[in-house]
Enzyme design. Structure first.
Site, PDB file in Angstrom:
ATOM      1  N   CYS A   1      50.520 -74.121  14.947  1.00  0.00           N
ATOM      2  CA  CYS A   1      49.370 -74.044  14.038  1.00  0.00           C
ATOM      3  C   CYS A   1      49.038 -72.623  13.611  1.00  0.00           C
ATOM      4  CB  CYS A   1      48.135 -74.637  14.707  1.00  0.00           C
ATOM      5  SG  CYS A   1      48.331 -76.315  15.326  1.00  0.00           S
ATOM      6  N   ILE A   2      49.434 -71.630  14.381  1.00  0.00           N
ATOM      7  CA  ILE A   2      49.014 -70.252  14.099  1.00  0.00           C
ATOM      8  C   ILE A   2      50.138 -69.417  13.491  1.00  0.00           C
ATOM      9  CG2 ILE A   2      47.368 -70.430  15.983  1.00  0.00           C
ATOM     10  CD1 ILE A   2      49.046 -68.510  17.623  1.00  0.00           C
TER      11      ILE A   2
END
Length: 345
Positions: free
Chosen positions: A334-335
């Protein structure tokens, strides 16, 4: 132009991230915030051992970033509010008819459905900003979408979730046909596999309403790595069982029935907020390696590395403790956002 989103396992030019700034997902407690920054930096530093990393950093956090990040990481100062780069940054695409062409899809980002707690005005500019930095052609889209809401095999197949792309808080007037047409135009999808839902925790206040990148991914065309919650006390026991049955009836863009590989969840069931969504599916594939989420469970973490290395032959899996990142609402995938290597013939 015929844009195509490459498979995550194809060679990367670099990985992009954004450094955390104050906000609800960072936490209010200074000690918790410090753990969050440490976990974020550990991911970036691990990726930098395999390929170049560029980090967008708000000027107010430049000193902290320089202190915590490996010196090999490129720091680019720009305003940052939301910092989950997979979701608000560009999705990179290539054009097989134009060697060397790199595109950057600029989805509309509204903070995962415009919740009251989210701020995204600055983050919504990062796709265009990043495209300018690398000289990519901007591919503008009117679809509200996030990078964590799609997974591709690089050959026309894309995984999405009904509760994300058809979420009325995102795309009020969308239907399947409209979403599929836009995914074909922007990332070259010719077969869209619609998951009915995501993991339970992902429907909480700070969740994404069902992102696929914590549930399932395609390690190689024709194969699915699927989150497998094996404890019937957890509500995702039934979710992952139902998703396994769902995938057993699906085919990809080439007409293949998927081979399903279970990726067991760790044994942890709860944190102070409730049932966790700890998932080894939320890993990042890098040049020569895999950055895997760790949850402080030696046996389960080791088993996940073994399964991931078998799914991605020739790559070494490296575990980074992701519990603090998950407490903020996501994981390692997600990052981060990969930029594919393009070669001009």
């Amino acid at each position: 132009m015929a844009w195509r989103m490459p498979h995550e396992g194809d060679p990367h030019e670099r990985t992009w991230m954004a450094f955390p700034n104050e906000g609800p997902t960072l936490g209010d407690d200074p000690a918790e915030q410090e753990r969050f920054y440490a976990a974020w930096s550990a991911v970036a530093n691990a990726v930098a051992g395999f390929e170049p990393v560029t980090m967008l950093v708000d000027p107010s956090k430049a000193e902290r970033a320089q202190r915590m990040l490996d010196s090999a990481i490129d720091i680019v100062e720009t305003p940052v509010d939301e910092f989950w780069f997979r979701d608000h940054g560009p999705t990179f695409v290539v054009d097989d008819q134009r060697p060397g062409a790199l595109g950057a899809v600029d989805w509309i980002f509204n903070g995962w459905g415009a919740p009251e707690w989210a701020s995204w005005e600055k983050a919504a500019q990062h796709a265009r900003f990043t495209a300018d930095l690398v000289g990519a052609e901007l591919v503008s889209s009117l679809l509200v979408n996030e990078g964590g809401g799609i997974h591709v095999d690089g050959e026309g197949t894309v995984l999405v979730t009904e509760t994300v792309q058809l979420d009325p808080r995102r795309n009020r007037f969308a239907d399947r046909a409209r979403v599929e047409a836009e995914l074909h135009r922007t990332i070259g999808a010719t077969k869209v596999v619609w998951l009915p839902r995501g993991l339970t925790r992902d429907y909480d206040e700070f969740g994404t309403n069902g992102h696929v990148d914590i549930v399932a991914t395609i390690p190689t065309p024709g194969r699915i790595l699927l989150h497998a919650q094996q404890n019937p006390e957890h509500p995702d026991f039934e979710v992952s069982r139902d998703l396994r049955a769902f995938f057993s009836e699906q085919t990809d863009a080439a007409g293949r029935t998927f081979e399903i590989i279970d990726l067991p969840a760790p044994e942890s069931l709860r944190d102070h907020e409730g049932f966790v969504d700890y998932s080894y599916v939320n890993h990042l594939v890098v040049n020569g390696g895999i950055i895997a989420c760790g949850f402080g469970e030696d046996r389960a973490d080791a088993q996940a590395r073994e399964i991931l290395e078998a799914a991605y032959p020739g790559r070494r899996a490296l575990t980074v403790d992701a519990r603090q990142i998950f407490a903020g609402g996501g994981g390692i995938h997600c990052i981060t956002q990969q930029q594919p290597t393009v070669v001009a013939r």
